[in-house]
Scaffold this motif. Structure first.
Motif, PDB file in Angstrom:
ATOM      1  N   LEU A 143      -3.249  -5.616  -5.537  1.00 41.40           N
ATOM      2  CA  LEU A 143      -2.259  -6.690  -5.419  1.00 41.40           C
ATOM      3  C   LEU A 143      -0.851  -6.131  -5.259  1.00 41.40           C
ATOM      4  CD1 LEU A 143      -3.429  -9.316  -8.074  1.00 41.40           C
ATOM      5  CD2 LEU A 143      -3.648  -9.405  -5.587  1.00 41.40           C
ATOM      6  N   ALA A 144      -0.606  -4.984  -5.908  1.00 41.06           N
ATOM      7  CA  ALA A 144       0.758  -4.438  -5.912  1.00 41.06           C
ATOM      8  C   ALA A 144       1.156  -3.892  -4.548  1.00 41.06           C
ATOM      9  CB  ALA A 144       0.877  -3.347  -6.971  1.00 41.06           C
ATOM     10  N   ILE A 145       0.172  -3.422  -3.770  1.00 37.83           N
ATOM     11  CA  ILE A 145       0.499  -2.772  -2.489  1.00 37.83           C
ATOM     12  C   ILE A 145       1.321  -3.696  -1.571  1.00 37.83           C
ATOM     13  CG2 ILE A 145      -0.449  -1.760  -0.364  1.00 37.83           C
ATOM     14  CD1 ILE A 145      -2.748  -0.677  -2.192  1.00 37.83           C
ATOM     15  N   PRO A 146       0.816  -4.894  -1.234  1.00 34.40           N
ATOM     16  CA  PRO A 146       1.642  -5.749  -0.345  1.00 34.40           C
ATOM     17  C   PRO A 146       2.971  -6.141  -0.976  1.00 34.40           C
ATOM     18  CG  PRO A 146      -0.295  -6.938  -1.174  1.00 34.40           C
ATOM     19  CD  PRO A 146      -0.467  -5.509  -1.545  1.00 34.40           C
ATOM     20  N   VAL A 147       2.990  -6.333  -2.316  1.00 31.14           N
ATOM     21  CA  VAL A 147       4.244  -6.733  -2.965  1.00 31.14           C
ATOM     22  C   VAL A 147       5.292  -5.640  -2.788  1.00 31.14           C
ATOM     23  CG1 VAL A 147       5.334  -7.303  -5.191  1.00 31.14           C
ATOM     24  CG2 VAL A 147       3.028  -8.149  -4.678  1.00 31.14           C
TER      25      VAL A 147
END
Ligand code: UDP
Ligand code: MG
Length: 321
Positions: free
Chosen positions: A244-248
């Motif tokens: 989840l953190a990657i695109p954010v």
């Protein structure tokens, strides 16, 4: 003739309790009018308990001493008692009189009704610290939650076992023993009887925090894989968070933000995951160490003296004279 009832009391430095323990048990057991025996397991006492056990055995042939070569621990002492008990019903009781011997009659009454395991449920605990009561209560509830077998809450080792149950438990050779769990695992008809746990008659507890933690770990590892499965759950959560953190992070970077810039965030993530991994390695170690202990296959206890030795040793003394 074989006794109907066997009473087992594990003893570790209980010199001031033993005479009263014997007297109260004798009174209670004589009121049943049946044959009985008292198996006193000396778990490596060093305070003179051994001398008293010997004297009691000399005065009353129904007292049978089992003497360990060193301290092997409470659960192992009770196990040895079960190995030597000959009764049709076997009652395990603490030697410090926290479990009132008079309660044995209530346990026996339930056994006569046809129950094979009759456990005493502590409704009140006297003379124990707030810490001991809270940790004990928490312990029973955690065990209840994470293990597969439903052990009754707030019960100790003070209970009656039918011969059938004893015979099954004698075939369970595990060395890190949690007898309460094992006796639930067996099945059969089980029932609880409420009682008020008294304060210690004399002396101090032989269960310091270290031994309590050991017992709790034995209970959990013997009856649950939950701590091992926890690694899987945490792994999925951590991996999910990373995905989840990657695109954010990517979009915030493209938008010109420096929110995730620098070593601090990297360091925190590395230390956190490193810590989690070490904790799970430790949990693995708890299971692995126990497997290693089982594989070694050493005897559960070493006897310095067994009840059968009694006449022989007396003869030795006579022949030496
Ligand atoms: N005990 C034992 N070996 C040990 C520790 C305890 O045989 O290594 C015996 C002890 O003598 C007593 C019973 O186990 O008869 C319960 O111990 P204790 O009363 O100290 O525990 P607590 O009631 O404080 O939990
Ligand atoms: Mg006690």
């Amino acid at each position: 003739m074989e006794p109907i009832f066997s009473i087992i009391a594990p003893i570790y430095n209980e010199v001031d309790c033993l005479d009263v323990l014997y007297q109260r048990i004798r009174e209670v057991m004589e009121s049943t009018g049946e044959l009985w025996e008292l198996v006193l397991v000396d778990d490596g006492s060093s305070d003179g308990s051994n001398g008293i056990i010997k004297r009691l055995a000399g005065e009353d042939h129904r007292v049978r001493p089992v003497v360990f070569a060193r301290n092997f621990g409470h659960q192992i002492a009770v196990t040895a008692g079960m190995d030597f008990a000959r009764g049709q019903a076997v009652i395990v009781i603490d030697a410090d009189l926290q479990d009132p011997p008079e309660m044995i009659l209530d346990l026996i009454a339930k056994w006569r009704e046809g129950y094979q395991v009759v456990y005493a449920v502590r409704t009140e605990r006297e003379g124990e610290s707030w810490f001991k009561r809270t940790t004990a209560s928490l312990f029973y509830r955690v065990i209840f939650r994470i293990t597969d077998i439903k052990m009754p809450l707030d019960t100790g080792d003070f209970r009656l076992y039918d011969r059938k149950v004893i015979d099954v438990m004698k075939r369970m050779p595990e060395r890190h023993r949690f007898l309460r769990g094992m006796s639930s695992w067996v099945g059969f008809r089980q029932v609880g009887v409420p009682y008020k746990r008294a304060a210690r008659f004399a002396g101090v507890t032989k269960y310091p925090l270290r031994k309590m933690v050991r017992l709790a770990l034995n209970a959990i590892t013997s009856f649950s894989y939950f701590p091992l499965q926890l690694a899987t759950y945490v792994g999925f959560i951590a991996a999910g968070m990373a995905i989840l953190a990657i695109p954010v992070v990517a979009t915030s970077r493209l938008a010109g933000s420096n929110a995730f810039f620098g070593q601090a965030s990297t360091l925190i993530a590395v230390l956190f995951l490193g810590g989690v991994q070490l904790i799970f390695l430790g949990i693995l170690g708890e299971y692995l160490g126990r497997i290693y202990d089982e594989v070694k296959g050493r005897p559960l206890y070493v006897l310095m003296e067994s009840p059968e030795d009694k006449p022989a040793s007396q003869e030795n003394i006579k022949s030496k004279r």
